[in-house]
Each structure stands twice: as structure tokens, then as C-alpha cells.
Scaffold this motif. Structure first.
Motif, short mmCIF file in Angstrom:
data_model
loop_
_atom_site.label_atom_id
_atom_site.label_comp_id
_atom_site.label_asym_id
_atom_site.label_seq_id
_atom_site.Cartn_x
_atom_site.Cartn_y
_atom_site.Cartn_z
N SER A 164 -10.02 10.87 5.53
CA SER A 164 -9.20 9.86 6.21
C SER A 164 -9.12 8.59 5.37
N PRO A 165 -7.94 7.91 5.38
CA PRO A 165 -7.84 6.64 4.67
C PRO A 165 -8.33 5.45 5.49
N GLY A 166 -8.74 5.71 6.74
CA GLY A 166 -9.11 4.60 7.62
C GLY A 166 -7.88 3.97 8.21
N PHE A 167 -7.05 3.38 7.36
CA PHE A 167 -5.74 2.84 7.76
C PHE A 167 -4.87 2.76 6.51
N PRO A 168 -3.55 2.96 6.66
CA PRO A 168 -2.65 2.77 5.52
C PRO A 168 -2.50 1.28 5.21
N ILE A 169 -2.10 0.98 3.99
CA ILE A 169 -1.89 -0.41 3.57
C ILE A 169 -0.44 -0.57 3.13
N TYR A 170 0.21 -1.62 3.64
CA TYR A 170 1.61 -1.85 3.32
C TYR A 170 1.83 -3.32 2.96
N LYS A 171 2.93 -3.59 2.26
CA LYS A 171 3.32 -4.95 1.90
C LYS A 171 4.03 -5.57 3.09
N THR A 172 3.58 -6.75 3.52
CA THR A 172 4.19 -7.42 4.65
C THR A 172 5.70 -7.54 4.46
N GLY A 173 6.43 -7.18 5.52
CA GLY A 173 7.89 -7.21 5.45
C GLY A 173 8.51 -5.90 5.02
N HIS A 174 7.68 -4.93 4.64
CA HIS A 174 8.16 -3.62 4.23
C HIS A 174 7.68 -2.57 5.22
N TYR A 175 8.03 -1.31 4.96
CA TYR A 175 7.69 -0.21 5.85
C TYR A 175 6.18 -0.06 6.00
N GLY A 176 5.73 0.22 7.22
CA GLY A 176 4.33 0.52 7.48
C GLY A 176 3.70 -0.28 8.59
N GLY A 177 4.42 -1.27 9.12
CA GLY A 177 3.82 -2.15 10.12
C GLY A 177 3.42 -1.47 11.42
N PHE A 178 4.02 -0.32 11.71
CA PHE A 178 3.72 0.37 12.97
C PHE A 178 2.37 1.06 12.96
N ILE A 179 1.81 1.26 11.76
CA ILE A 179 0.57 2.03 11.69
C ILE A 179 -0.48 1.42 10.78
N GLY A 180 -0.05 0.57 9.82
CA GLY A 180 -0.98 0.13 8.78
C GLY A 180 -1.41 -1.31 8.90
N ARG A 181 -2.07 -1.77 7.87
CA ARG A 181 -2.52 -3.16 7.74
C ARG A 181 -1.75 -3.78 6.58
N GLY A 182 -1.18 -4.98 6.79
CA GLY A 182 -0.32 -5.59 5.81
C GLY A 182 -1.00 -6.62 4.94
N PHE A 183 -0.42 -6.87 3.75
CA PHE A 183 -0.91 -7.90 2.85
C PHE A 183 0.27 -8.65 2.25
N ASP A 184 0.02 -9.89 1.83
CA ASP A 184 1.04 -10.67 1.15
C ASP A 184 0.78 -10.72 -0.36
N GLY A 185 -0.42 -11.08 -0.76
CA GLY A 185 -0.77 -11.15 -2.17
C GLY A 185 -1.82 -10.13 -2.53
N LEU A 186 -2.08 -9.98 -3.84
CA LEU A 186 -3.04 -8.98 -4.29
C LEU A 186 -4.46 -9.28 -3.84
N ALA A 187 -4.78 -10.56 -3.62
CA ALA A 187 -6.11 -10.89 -3.12
C ALA A 187 -6.31 -10.30 -1.72
N GLU A 188 -5.29 -10.42 -0.87
CA GLU A 188 -5.35 -9.83 0.48
C GLU A 188 -5.39 -8.31 0.39
N TYR A 189 -4.62 -7.76 -0.55
CA TYR A 189 -4.62 -6.30 -0.72
C TYR A 189 -6.01 -5.81 -1.12
N ARG A 190 -6.63 -6.47 -2.10
CA ARG A 190 -7.96 -6.05 -2.54
C ARG A 190 -8.97 -6.12 -1.39
N ALA A 191 -8.84 -7.16 -0.54
CA ALA A 191 -9.74 -7.29 0.61
C ALA A 191 -9.56 -6.11 1.56
N LEU A 192 -8.32 -5.64 1.75
CA LEU A 192 -8.08 -4.50 2.63
C LEU A 192 -8.65 -3.21 2.03
#
Length: 207
Positions: A1-29
């Protein structure tokens, strides 16, 4: 399991994943997913196939340079990740491609050369045909295109695995896997189980 999918805020994935704006937020996820016991990182890098319009995706793919940075970051953290977006993902060293809409011959060759595993999830299209939710005149050629791409990929020697995307509309847990296996056998023909067994073995060994 991936735990949760990761998507870029404003793009596809908001219905199921966790979003990020910058790479620092992405790395934290990525680190959070790892802490929670994720076996791999699932990246949402493009929209889905639009089942109402042939040849159309539901969202713009992420820029290739961002996709490469996301894959590199996931690998740096000790995790594995998931027609333009797919090429960028393969070039960035992604380990597997889930779904993979409208792959061209060039991309299929790149897939084979990369060693990445393709999980095409034909059943998410096939099980919609005849149900009335989307027009069959769109679904039928779409399934034919995807099955032909799978046949070409197998002939090239690309790694292909059986996965159903269970939980999608009309893709039941358990039965969805059997339905996908049947569609892959139709697409690849003789030796289909050998092809998918090899692809599944690569996934198991990596994850």
C-alpha cells in the motif's frame, strides 16, 4: 500500500490523495507516508481517461521536470514511486506505471527499455461497456486501443502486471482482478499468464 497518493495542489488527485505546493511539502508527505508504513509512493501525475470523449484526459499532466524531481526525491527517501507524463516518468526512473492512457509506440519502446512495470487496468474500461454510464461508442474503441497497446508492449518484451484498480466503478474487489486477468489474456494471447506472472514477480521483488 502507498498509504495515500500524492498530488500537486490544483491538479488531479484531490478526491483521494494528499496535496503539496512546493517540493519541501512534497518531501514531507513522502516522509510521512514512509513513517506510516507505505510500501511505495504513488504519484498522481496526470488526469484520467475521459470516458465521455475519446482521446481526452481529465487533467493536464505535471511538467516533466517536476515529475523527475518527485521521483528522485522519493528514491532519496528510500521509497519507490508510480503520453507525455508517462515518458517523463520513465525518463525520471519511475518503477511502475499504473493505467497509462494512449501510450504510443515510441513510449512503449521506452517502457521496455526502462525496465518499469506497466499495470494497465483494462478492467476499468471493459466493465463500463454496456452499463449506460458512459457512451459505448467511446468506451469500445478506447478499450481496443489500450488492449492493442498491451499486445504491442508484450511483444516488445515490456514488463506487464495484473492489477485491477479495485474500487473503481464496477470493478469489484476480488472479482476485478479476475476480470483484468481475462482482458489481459485476450489482449496478449498465448503466453499471457507467463508475461503477467513475470511482471508481478518484479513488483513483489521491488516492493
Amino acid at each position: 500500500s502507498p498509504g495515500f497518493p500524492i498530488y500537486k495542489t490544483g491538479h488531479y488527485g484531490g478526491f483521494i490523495g494528499r496535496g503539496f505546493d512546493g517540493l519541501a511539502e512534497y518531501r514531507a508527505l513522502v516522509r510521512e507516508a514512509k513513517t506510516r508504513g507505505a510500501h511505495f509512493i504513488k504519484l498522481m501525475i496526470s488526469g484520467l481517461m475521459d470516458f465521455s470523449q475519446y482521446g481526452v484526459l481529465t487533467g493536464e499532466p505535471l511538467p516533466p521536470d517536476l515529475i523527475r524531481d518527485m521521483i528522485a526525491c522519493a528514491h532519496d527517501e528510500g521509497n519507490f514511486c508510480g503520453d507525455e507524463a508517462v515518458r517523463a516518468a520513465l525518463a525520471g526512473g519511475v518503477d511502475s506505471i499504473e493505467h497509462g492512457a494512449y501510450l504510443t509506440d515510441e513510449t512503449l519502446c521506452q517502457l521496455e527499455e526502462s525496465g518499469a512495470v506497466w499495470v494497465p487496468t483494462l478492467v476499468t474500461i471493459g466493465n463500463l461497456i454496456g452499463c449506460g454510464r458512459f457512451p459505448d461508442e467511446v468506451l469500445t474503441p478506447l478499450l481496443a486501443y489500450q488492449m492493442n497497446a498491451v499486445k504491442k508492449a508484450a511483444a516488445l518484451g515490456a514488463k506487464i502486471a495484473c492489477g485491477s484498480d479495485a474500487g473503481a466503478y464496477r470493478v469489484l474487489h476480488g472479482q476485478g482482478g479476475l476480470d483484468e486477468q481475462a482482458l489481459l489474456r485476450r489482449a496478449i494471447g498465448e503466453g499471457a499468464d507467463t508475461v503477467t506472472d513475470a511482471g508481478n514477480a518484479v513488483i513483489m521483488a521491488r516492493f
